[in-house]
Design a protein around this motif. Structure first.
Motif, mmCIF file in Angstrom:
data_model
loop_
_atom_site.group_PDB
_atom_site.id
_atom_site.type_symbol
_atom_site.label_atom_id
_atom_site.label_comp_id
_atom_site.label_asym_id
_atom_site.label_seq_id
_atom_site.Cartn_x
_atom_site.Cartn_y
_atom_site.Cartn_z
ATOM 1 N N GLN A 93 42.369 4.675 118.459
ATOM 2 C CA GLN A 93 42.706 6.095 118.392
ATOM 3 C C GLN A 93 43.010 6.645 119.783
ATOM 4 O OE1 GLN A 93 42.952 8.130 115.430
ATOM 5 N NE2 GLN A 93 44.047 9.276 117.017
ATOM 6 N N THR A 94 42.291 6.168 120.796
ATOM 7 C CA THR A 94 42.578 6.583 122.173
ATOM 8 C C THR A 94 43.996 6.199 122.566
ATOM 9 O OG1 THR A 94 40.251 6.394 122.818
ATOM 10 C CG2 THR A 94 41.887 6.315 124.583
ATOM 11 N N LEU A 96 46.499 5.831 120.510
ATOM 12 C CA LEU A 96 47.389 6.714 119.756
ATOM 13 C C LEU A 96 47.470 8.097 120.393
ATOM 14 C CD1 LEU A 96 46.637 5.927 116.009
ATOM 15 C CD2 LEU A 96 48.854 5.816 117.135
ATOM 16 N N ASP A 97 46.342 8.605 120.853
ATOM 17 C CA ASP A 97 46.327 9.924 121.482
ATOM 18 C C ASP A 97 47.195 9.941 122.738
ATOM 19 O OD1 ASP A 97 44.606 10.773 119.510
ATOM 20 O OD2 ASP A 97 42.801 10.549 120.738
ATOM 21 N N ALA A 98 47.251 8.793 123.429
ATOM 22 C CA ALA A 98 48.055 8.698 124.651
ATOM 23 C C ALA A 98 49.518 8.404 124.355
ATOM 24 C CB ALA A 98 47.484 7.617 125.566
ATOM 25 N N HIS A 99 49.819 8.032 123.107
ATOM 26 C CA HIS A 99 51.199 7.709 122.718
ATOM 27 C C HIS A 99 51.505 8.387 121.388
ATOM 28 C CE1 HIS A 99 54.560 5.087 121.227
ATOM 29 N NE2 HIS A 99 54.924 5.227 122.483
ATOM 30 N N PRO A 100 51.626 9.717 121.382
ATOM 31 C CA PRO A 100 51.866 10.431 120.120
ATOM 32 C C PRO A 100 53.219 10.066 119.524
ATOM 33 C CG PRO A 100 52.145 11.899 122.000
ATOM 34 C CD PRO A 100 51.590 10.621 122.546
ATOM 35 N N GLY A 101 53.297 10.178 118.221
ATOM 36 C CA GLY A 101 54.551 9.885 117.532
ATOM 37 C C GLY A 101 54.468 8.681 116.624
ATOM 38 N N SER A 102 53.576 7.753 116.918
ATOM 39 C CA SER A 102 53.387 6.591 116.052
ATOM 40 C C SER A 102 52.374 6.926 114.966
ATOM 41 C CB SER A 102 52.901 5.388 116.858
ATOM 42 O OG SER A 102 53.859 5.002 117.818
ATOM 43 N N ASP A 103 52.532 6.300 113.813
ATOM 44 C CA ASP A 103 51.625 6.568 112.693
ATOM 45 C C ASP A 103 51.275 5.253 112.002
ATOM 46 O OD1 ASP A 103 50.083 7.920 110.844
ATOM 47 O OD2 ASP A 103 51.780 8.316 109.507
ATOM 48 N N GLU A 188 48.992 4.250 130.866
ATOM 49 C CA GLU A 188 50.038 4.372 129.842
ATOM 50 C C GLU A 188 49.634 3.534 128.641
ATOM 51 O OE1 GLU A 188 54.872 3.560 129.404
ATOM 52 O OE2 GLU A 188 53.998 3.978 131.378
ATOM 53 N N HIS A 190 51.132 2.245 124.533
ATOM 54 C CA HIS A 190 52.202 2.188 123.543
ATOM 55 C C HIS A 190 51.627 1.653 122.240
ATOM 56 C CE1 HIS A 190 55.775 2.957 126.103
ATOM 57 N NE2 HIS A 190 54.988 2.474 127.058
#
Length: 239
Positions: A93-94, A96-103, A188, A190
């Motif tokens: 989740q961390t 994902l929080d750093a790379h918004p837009g992916s699901d 960073e 991804h």
């Protein structure tokens, strides 16, 4: 006397009420793929499957109704494994929080199948301190920071992180080098569909950009891909 009863299905949780007795049944489908935040909740529920009753309170129109005991699934892997899986999902989740837009959608089985790699991904990012001991290829000046990249394939998705750590202690004694590192700084991240190797054209340029931003190469240690570095220094068949 006429009996009154109702049943309410809420995904993995079913509530049944009969003559004032409200009970719940929890079912966790290990193959169901969910958003990471939802998966974290399911894993947390799985951690409840240890000894002892689990009860809850339902509030309906201002009225409080006690639910319990909730019937939980019995699993052989134990509550400690659920707790560890919860930490893994927290690290994902961390990212994902750093790379918004992916699901990404992941399942409990996806976590289990990626367990060895996912544990190392989590540990090498979230550890508050790290110590590395190895025999260097040559005599090096003490370093002040390290940079490395992490990768892990989970289900149909890959997670990638670029990490920097300060190094307050770097010593070489009798030819053996020991470094103590501070908590990780996530430079960073991804999250991409497919395997890690499918996205090397994205990952390497991003990493090299951060290496250049570190400045003087004599100040820091560029480890590169941490999995590759570990494999080269500590091969699986090494005694």
């Amino acid at each position: 006397m006429r009996q009154q009863a109702w049943r309410l299905d809420m995904g993995c949780l079913t509530l049944t009420w009969r003559d004032g007795d409200l009970r719940g049944t929890l079912f966790l489908d290990p193959t169901e793929r969910l958003a990471v935040a939802q998966l974290r909740d399911r894993v947390r529920l799985g951690g409840w499957s240890g000894p002892g009753d689990v009860r809850a309170t339902v509030v309906v129109d201002g009225g409080r109704h006690e639910v319990g005991p909730i019937v939980l699934p019995t699993r052989d892997d134990g509550s400690d494994d659920w707790l560890e899986a919860g930490r893994w999902v927290g690290t994902l989740q961390t990212m994902l929080d750093a790379h918004p837009g992916s699901d990404p959608k992941l399942s409990i089985d996806d976590l289990s199948n990626a367990g060895t790699w996912l544990k190392r991904f989590h540990d090498c990012y979230s550890a508050s301190t790290m110590r590395v001991e190895h025999i260097p290829n040559e005599d090096d000046d003490p370093t002040h920071a390290v940079i490395y990249r992490l990768r892990c394939d989970v289900g149909e998705w890959c997670f990638f992180a670029i990490v920097r750590r300060e190094v307050p202690v770097d010593t070489i004694i009798d030819g053996r080098r020991t470094l103590f590192m501070k908590p990780a700084e996530l430079l960073e991240a991804h999250v991409m569909r497919g395997a890690w190797a499918d996205h090397i054209n994205v990952i390497l340029p991003a990493y090299e950009r951060h290496v250049r931003a570190m400045g003087d190469p004599t100040y820091f240690w560029d480890i590169g891909d941490l999995e590759d570095w570990l494999a080269s220094r500590f091969p699986p068949d090494a005694e």
